[in-house]
Enzyme design. Structure first.
Site, PDB file in Angstrom:
ATOM      1  N   HIS A 293      37.011  48.539  41.412  1.00 32.06           N
ATOM      2  CA  HIS A 293      36.390  49.250  40.302  1.00 32.06           C
ATOM      3  C   HIS A 293      34.897  48.918  40.344  1.00 32.06           C
ATOM      4  O   HIS A 293      34.508  47.750  40.243  1.00 32.06           O
ATOM      5  CB  HIS A 293      37.007  48.831  38.968  1.00 32.06           C
ATOM      6  CG  HIS A 293      38.409  49.318  38.796  1.00 32.06           C
ATOM      7  ND1 HIS A 293      39.387  48.609  38.128  1.00 32.06           N
ATOM      8  CD2 HIS A 293      39.011  50.473  39.206  1.00 32.06           C
ATOM      9  CE1 HIS A 293      40.519  49.279  38.128  1.00 32.06           C
ATOM     10  NE2 HIS A 293      40.310  50.423  38.779  1.00 32.06           N
TER      11      HIS A 293
ATOM     12  N   GLU B 198      42.006  39.073  37.709  1.00 31.29           N
ATOM     13  CA  GLU B 198      40.974  39.434  36.732  1.00 31.29           C
ATOM     14  C   GLU B 198      40.102  38.204  36.523  1.00 31.29           C
ATOM     15  O   GLU B 198      40.575  37.158  36.072  1.00 31.29           O
ATOM     16  CB  GLU B 198      41.627  39.866  35.415  1.00 31.29           C
ATOM     17  CG  GLU B 198      42.573  41.059  35.539  1.00 31.29           C
ATOM     18  CD  GLU B 198      41.835  42.387  35.585  1.00 31.29           C
ATOM     19  OE1 GLU B 198      40.613  42.401  35.309  1.00 31.29           O
ATOM     20  OE2 GLU B 198      42.477  43.411  35.888  1.00 31.29           O
TER      21      GLU B 198
ATOM     22  N   HIS C  10      39.296  41.855  40.308  1.00 32.35           N
ATOM     23  CA  HIS C  10      38.868  42.769  39.249  1.00 32.35           C
ATOM     24  C   HIS C  10      38.125  41.995  38.170  1.00 32.35           C
ATOM     25  O   HIS C  10      37.858  40.804  38.310  1.00 32.35           O
ATOM     26  CB  HIS C  10      40.091  43.467  38.645  1.00 32.35           C
ATOM     27  CG  HIS C  10      40.709  44.497  39.534  1.00 32.35           C
ATOM     28  ND1 HIS C  10      41.043  45.770  39.089  1.00 32.35           N
ATOM     29  CD2 HIS C  10      41.062  44.471  40.841  1.00 32.35           C
ATOM     30  CE1 HIS C  10      41.569  46.464  40.082  1.00 32.35           C
ATOM     31  NE2 HIS C  10      41.601  45.683  41.156  1.00 32.35           N
TER      32      HIS C  10
ATOM     33  N   GLU D 181      33.170  46.437  38.017  1.00 34.29           N
ATOM     34  CA  GLU D 181      33.727  45.084  37.948  1.00 34.29           C
ATOM     35  C   GLU D 181      33.207  44.319  39.159  1.00 34.29           C
ATOM     36  O   GLU D 181      33.777  44.374  40.243  1.00 34.29           O
ATOM     37  CB  GLU D 181      35.249  45.150  37.905  1.00 34.29           C
ATOM     38  CG  GLU D 181      35.751  45.900  36.668  1.00 34.29           C
ATOM     39  CD  GLU D 181      37.241  46.200  36.688  1.00 34.29           C
ATOM     40  OE1 GLU D 181      37.961  45.631  37.546  1.00 34.29           O
ATOM     41  OE2 GLU D 181      37.695  47.002  35.847  1.00 34.29           O
TER      42      GLU D 181
END
Length: 474
Positions: A112, A344, A251, A115
């Protein structure tokens, strides 16, 4: 020819790494060492600067690195990779001696585009691996000597450019979504073939339990009207052409290690835990990252504003969090031998450059420890006992786990397993006499099979050989 290995688990504790019983969990001291102090950490790198860093690493470590691109983005930006691999111990794809094949791991950042922490962390990690190898730091040398490490800092350079262009200069909050997708406005983590639906179908009605991409092409689940994005196509070709056993996709926007399956079985959007056949191993892999992170597994930490509460132990099943179809994580697992989790890395997707050194401190031990998990495998080489030729595309099955892996062109295989285990391995192969080996240890590479041809297969082999000799003589 199909080869089936059934593995029965026995438990045996042993120390698999020269780095000690904790492996590579805490290799960095408190504070910064001299190598870290030499690396610029307070900068966001655009596409040209990213490639410049990679070339600088290669110049400094030409003997153990190479740079290549697997394809281009919508706007023609290269999807560049730097790969660490010690000479003399080539990857299986390069036709090595059967005792020198190495497990392969990949790290992917910036899928992404907005990110960005993963991208910068991977650039720092690559620089550290190079400098650390040249400085003879033991854990770096051991990793590079034993593992092929492929690092892609950005999978979505077009999205990064869009996100960077939208950065605020007046201190207001950066747009949560700008630059997330590629230049065609497609979320790349919703753009892969949906192999989960095929897997769930086969669970009910029978069918293969792995390597489902070719199967998917011929089924109703293949939406032929959906055009794959160029970034997605490039990743699929790379994943299917290599022998990766382990992967992490970095991410941002939360702080948790997410593991398969991402897509729910019942269509629920949240709270529908979807265990894969390797759920225990995936939980172990995710925990390996979370527990080595400075805050991820801390139950007392404040949750990100997008989350209701911290995740238990810093890990989550993807579908239990929220269901994602057509994601890259599940595609890796169902299409290849690669076990991938999604990390994440923090609440802020595009933090100030001055904060990047803090992210490095939080993630550095976790990134290294997770890399080392690719060594936690039952592994060996499968070959013909008569001709000594390797048997590729063999199917390796662990007892009670309905997910197979395969052997490579050199007959080598690497099957992730929980460390501290030993395995008894039974082999059944069409055209070969069945064979059994016990005490195959995780991390030892001690589970080779020289398979004897069955009588019918042997007679056919003799006939073929005689034909070849006759042709050579006449």
């Amino acid at each position: 020819m199909k080869l089936i290995l059934v593995v029965t688990t026995i438990y045996l504790l042993f120390e698999h790494s020269a780095c000690g019983p904790d492996g590579f969990a805490h290799v960095f001291p408190d504070g910064f060492d001299s190598i870290e102090k030499s690396i610029e950490m307070d900068k966001h790198h655009d596409q040209g600067e990213t490639l410049s860093v990679l070339h600088s690493i290669h110049t400094e470590c030409a003997a153990i690195t190479k740079i290549y691109k697997i394809g281009d983005s919508v706007m023609g930006n290269g999807l560049n990779v730097i790969e660490f691999n010690k000479p003399g111990r080539k990857t299986a794809k390069n036709k090595t001696d059967r005792k020198t094949a190495k497990p392969e791991v990949k790290y992917i950042g910036n899928m992404h585009g907005n990110e960005v922490v993963g991208k910068e962390m991977l650039l720092i990690l690559a620089q550290y691996l190079c400098k650390g190898y040249n400085a003879d730091i033991p854990w770096v040398v051991e990793l590079v000597d034993r593992v092929t490490i492929a690092i892609m800092p950005t999978m979505n350079p077009d999205g990064w450019m869009e996100a960077f262009a939208g950065l605020s200069t007046d201190g207001s909050k950066v747009d949560w979504y700008r630059g997330r997708s590629n230049a065609n406005q497609v979320d790349l983590n919703r753009s892969f073939p949906d192999l989960d639906l095929l897997e769930y179908d086969y669970e009910k009605h029978g069918g293969p339990n792995s390597h489902l991409f070719d199967e998917w092409l011929e089924t109703k689940y293949n939406d032929k009207d959906t055009k794959l994005q160029p970034e997605t196509k490039a990743m699929i070709k790379w994943i299917l052409s290599r022998r990766f056993s382990l992967s992490a996709n970095f991410h941002g926007g939360d702080l948790v290690a997410n593991y398969p399956f991402d897509e729910s079985r019942n269509g629920a959007t949240r709270g529908a835990y979807a265990a894969s056949p390797d759920d225990e191993i995936f939980r172990y892999l995710a925990a390996a990252y979370a527990d080595s992170h400075t805050r991820m597994a801390d139950p007392a930490r404040r949750p990100c504003e997008m989350s209701d509460a911290p995740f238990p132990h810093g890990i989550t099943n993807g579908a239990d969090w929220y269901s994602v179809s057509r994601g890259m994580q599940d595609f890796n697992y169902l299409a290849s031998d690669c076990f991938e989790i999604t990390v994440e890395m923090g609440c802020t997707k595009f933090p100030e450059a001055s904060e990047l050194h803090r992210y490095w401190v939080e993630n550095r031990n976790a990134m290294v420890h997770y890399l080392s998990k690719v060594l936690d495998t039952v592994s060996g080489v499968i070959y013909d006992a008569d001709t000594k030729k390797p048997i590729d595309k063999a199917t390796i099955s662990l007892d009670r786990i309905a997910h197979d892996v395969s052997s490579g062109s050199d007959g080598e295989y690497f099957r992730l397993a929980i460390p501290g285990e030993s395995h008894a391995v039974h082999v059944e192969a069409e055209g070969y006499v069945s064979a059994t080996r016990s005490n195959c240890h995780v991390g030892k590479g001690d589970c080779d099979f020289g398979l004897i041809r069955s009588e019918v297969s042997a007679q056919r082999h003799i006939a073929d050989t005689l034909t070849d000799v006759a042709e050579d003589n006449f």
